[in-house]
Structure formats: C-alpha cells, structure tokens
Design a protein around this motif. Structure first.
Motif, PDB file in Angstrom:
ATOM      1  N   ILE A   5      35.391  28.021  -0.448  1.00 20.13           N
ATOM      2  CA  ILE A   5      34.323  27.135  -0.902  1.00 20.13           C
ATOM      3  C   ILE A   5      34.875  25.709  -0.840  1.00 20.13           C
ATOM      4  CG2 ILE A   5      32.942  26.458  -2.915  1.00 20.13           C
ATOM      5  CD1 ILE A   5      32.949  29.456  -3.690  1.00 20.13           C
ATOM      6  N   PRO A   6      34.194  24.793  -0.147  1.00 22.73           N
ATOM      7  CA  PRO A   6      34.720  23.433   0.005  1.00 22.73           C
ATOM      8  C   PRO A   6      34.979  22.764  -1.344  1.00 22.73           C
ATOM      9  CG  PRO A   6      32.833  23.774   1.438  1.00 22.73           C
ATOM     10  CD  PRO A   6      32.924  24.979   0.562  1.00 22.73           C
ATOM     11  N   ASP A   7      36.072  22.041  -1.418  1.00 21.40           N
ATOM     12  CA  ASP A   7      36.456  21.403  -2.678  1.00 21.40           C
ATOM     13  C   ASP A   7      35.838  20.013  -2.743  1.00 21.40           C
ATOM     14  OD1 ASP A   7      39.594  20.340  -4.208  1.00 21.40           O
ATOM     15  OD2 ASP A   7      37.744  21.107  -5.107  1.00 21.40           O
ATOM     16  N   LEU A   8      34.552  19.972  -3.063  1.00 26.09           N
ATOM     17  CA  LEU A   8      33.839  18.698  -3.180  1.00 26.09           C
ATOM     18  C   LEU A   8      33.401  18.545  -4.623  1.00 26.09           C
ATOM     19  CD1 LEU A   8      31.466  19.065  -0.115  1.00 26.09           C
ATOM     20  CD2 LEU A   8      33.523  17.696  -0.189  1.00 26.09           C
ATOM     21  N   ARG A   9      33.340  17.315  -5.087  1.00 19.29           N
ATOM     22  CA  ARG A   9      32.990  17.077  -6.489  1.00 19.29           C
ATOM     23  C   ARG A   9      31.640  17.665  -6.881  1.00 19.29           C
ATOM     24  NH1 ARG A   9      31.929  12.290 -10.040  1.00 19.29           N
ATOM     25  NH2 ARG A   9      31.821  10.957  -8.236  1.00 19.29           N
ATOM     26  N   PRO A  10      30.561  17.472  -6.089  1.00 24.46           N
ATOM     27  CA  PRO A  10      29.284  18.082  -6.499  1.00 24.46           C
ATOM     28  C   PRO A  10      29.363  19.597  -6.632  1.00 24.46           C
ATOM     29  CG  PRO A  10      28.921  16.485  -4.761  1.00 24.46           C
ATOM     30  CD  PRO A  10      30.397  16.669  -4.858  1.00 24.46           C
ATOM     31  N   ILE A  11      30.190  20.228  -5.771  1.00 22.42           N
ATOM     32  CA  ILE A  11      30.323  21.683  -5.853  1.00 22.42           C
ATOM     33  C   ILE A  11      31.121  22.051  -7.101  1.00 22.42           C
ATOM     34  CG2 ILE A  11      31.371  23.699  -4.740  1.00 22.42           C
ATOM     35  CD1 ILE A  11      30.536  22.566  -2.073  1.00 22.42           C
ATOM     36  N   ARG A  12      32.189  21.316  -7.360  1.00 21.37           N
ATOM     37  CA  ARG A  12      33.005  21.593  -8.563  1.00 21.37           C
ATOM     38  C   ARG A  12      32.162  21.418  -9.817  1.00 21.37           C
ATOM     39  NH1 ARG A  12      37.166  18.635  -6.051  1.00 21.37           N
ATOM     40  NH2 ARG A  12      36.687  16.820  -7.320  1.00 21.37           N
TER      41      ARG A  12
ATOM     42  N   LEU B 163      22.072  24.967  -2.248  1.00 24.28           N
ATOM     43  CA  LEU B 163      22.726  24.898  -0.939  1.00 24.28           C
ATOM     44  C   LEU B 163      23.491  23.586  -0.798  1.00 24.28           C
ATOM     45  CD1 LEU B 163      22.964  26.269   1.892  1.00 24.28           C
ATOM     46  CD2 LEU B 163      20.996  24.916   2.577  1.00 24.28           C
ATOM     47  N   PHE B 164      24.768  23.699  -0.439  1.00 21.57           N
ATOM     48  CA  PHE B 164      25.610  22.517  -0.283  1.00 21.57           C
ATOM     49  C   PHE B 164      26.099  22.373   1.145  1.00 21.57           C
ATOM     50  CE2 PHE B 164      26.163  20.966  -4.541  1.00 21.57           C
ATOM     51  CZ  PHE B 164      25.998  22.069  -5.370  1.00 21.57           C
TER      52      PHE B 164
END
Lengths: 110, 167
Positions: free
Chosen positions: B47-54, B102-103
């Motif tokens: 899972i990509p480590d992006l702030r919105p996802i975190r 969805l990201f």
C-alpha cells in the motif's frame, strides 16, 4: 442551463432483487491543468462534480465524493436492493456550486 | 497460454469452474473479470505510503483480501480508464461495506473517490471511469460495518497520461 444526465436503470424489478443502476452526467470535470483556448496561457479552473447522491425510499442508497480522478462526463454504476415502488432521486453538485438532479421511477412487484 | 494460465489461477481463487458457471450469484455477488488483459494479480503491491492513505488507515490493520479492482493492465488513454471496484460482501445488516475509498499514488489528488454504501446496496460493486495522470498504483479500501479495513492495490500502465497538457 441544467446539467444533462442519463439514468439507466430497470423500470420494474421484483422485491428483493439487486438492480444495477447507472447514471451518466454531462460535465467536463476540469482538472485545473488544461489551458483555455486562445493561447492566453490561462488555465481553466478546477471544476468537478464532487458530490453525487441517490435517494430511494428516504434512504441515501449511494453517495459518491469525486475529485478530478474521475473522468469527464462522470459515469457511475452501482447496485441497490429493490424494496418498494419508489423514485430514485439523484442530486449532484459541482465545485462551482452548480446543481443538477434527475429521477427515475422504479416499480417493484412482489 | 500465459493468459489462460492467469485466468485459470484467478478462476481457481474465485471458485470459477468454467465460463458457463459464472453467474455472479454463487460468488457472493463478485462479478467476473470484465477486462481481457486485466491488471496483473501475480504480484502483491505494498500500500503506497502517502499521507492521505496513512490518515485514512489511522493505524488500523488492513487485510489484503475481499477487495478487487477490475481494471485493464494497460490503459491507452489516461483520460478515461474504465474500472470496476468490487468487494466480496454479503451486504447484510451486520456484515456490509460501509464505504469504499479509492486512492492514486500519481494523480494531483490522492483520493480519487469515496463511496458510501450499506445493506440497501445489495452488492458492493461500483463501476466508473477514472482519470489517471500516469502509470501508477491504485489502492481501494473497503471499510466494513465493524470498521475493519480491507484493501487491494493494482498497477496500471498508462500510455498517454491525463492532466498533462498536450499543447
């Protein structure tokens, strides 16, 4: 000028059936990166349909929040459980404040 | 040969015996792959480590099952890429998908779409057309009624990216 749309959903369904509903809205979904015509170098501002709601029998059966990640002329297909005869009331709003709505009568037989 | 093998393994995973047996109902409403050359399933992407996802995950455990993004492995035009977002769920009062998010890890806006569903939905499957600003990984999260998280990550190659002015 109202936002044009097209709903594709069955006219009738049996009670308890899962029906497929599709809506297509005419909207450019400007991502804010496109340059306006005329060579002025000015970008067309960001403007997308960001909230879409489908209401059926006093319940919001589908809510979508979109960004420029959804293609122009947004198409949404979802499912809902046919319970009673009622209208599918679609309402949407874009980031510039323009609203649109459409409705579709779903007749549910026992 | 490779495709048939891929379809075979996918079929095995989803319990599809033959094309004729694909009705959807037997699989708990999970539709069959609709794209001829679907996004590769043989690799598991992180899972990509992006702030919105975190921020969305919020330190909750994420299970990499039940969620399936059905999209072509290669999109000719990033301006309109059809995709079907599926979650295996009985959609009952106690066990249903509350929301699907969805990201993108390449688009100007990380969160592409957010959908709210419920037991009134009958089936957790949404089809739409995406705009992809380049080859990237798409992450779809499904949040269940009990707040548990499930996710899927796919890799899509985009030939002509969107959001880049051709002029």
């Amino acid at each position: 000028m109202p936002m044009l749309s097209r709903i594709q959903a069955p006219a009738t369904a049996r009670k308890g059936e899962v029906v497929t509903v599709r809506i297509l809205i005419q909207h450019p979904m400007e991502n804010g990166f496109r340059y306006a015509e005329g060579g002025t170098g000015i970008r067309v501002p960001y403007n997308v349909v960001n909230r879409l709601t489908c209401r059926y029998l006093e319940v919001d059966v589908f809510q979508a929040t979109m960004t420029s990640g959804i293609a122009a002329n947004p198409l949404m297909q979802f499912h809902l459980l046919a319970r009673e005869t009622g209208e599918l009331q679609f309402d949407w709003v874009d980031t510039s404040g323009e609203r649109g709505s459409a409705r579709h009568l779903l007749t549910v037989t026992a | 040969m490779k495709r048939r093998a891929a379809l075979g393994t996918l079929g095995g995973a989803l319990g599809i015996v033959s094309k004729a047996a694909i009705t959807g109902a037997a699989l708990g409403g999970l539709p069959v792959r609709v794209f001829a050359q679907g996004a590769p399933r043989d690799k598991t992407f992180a899972i990509p480590d992006l702030r919105p996802i975190r921020e969305f995950i919020n330190n909750r455990p994420v299970q990499r099952t039940r969620v399936f993004i059905d999209i072509a492995s290669q999109a000719d035009n990033g301006n309109s890429v059809p995709a079907v977002l599926n979650v295996e769920s009985p959609m009952t009062e106690t066990d249903h998908v509350k929301r699907m998010v969805l990201f993108s890890d390449k688009n100007p806006y990380a969160q592409m779409a957010h959908f709210t569903l419920g037991p009134f939905s009958g089936k957790a499957s949404i089809a739409t057309r995406l705009r992809l600003g380049g080859s990237q990984h798409l992450t779809l999260f499904a949040e269940m009624a009990d707040n548990s998280l499930y996710a899927d990550v796919v890799e899509v190659t985009v030939t002509v990216s969107a959001c880049i002015d051709a002029a």
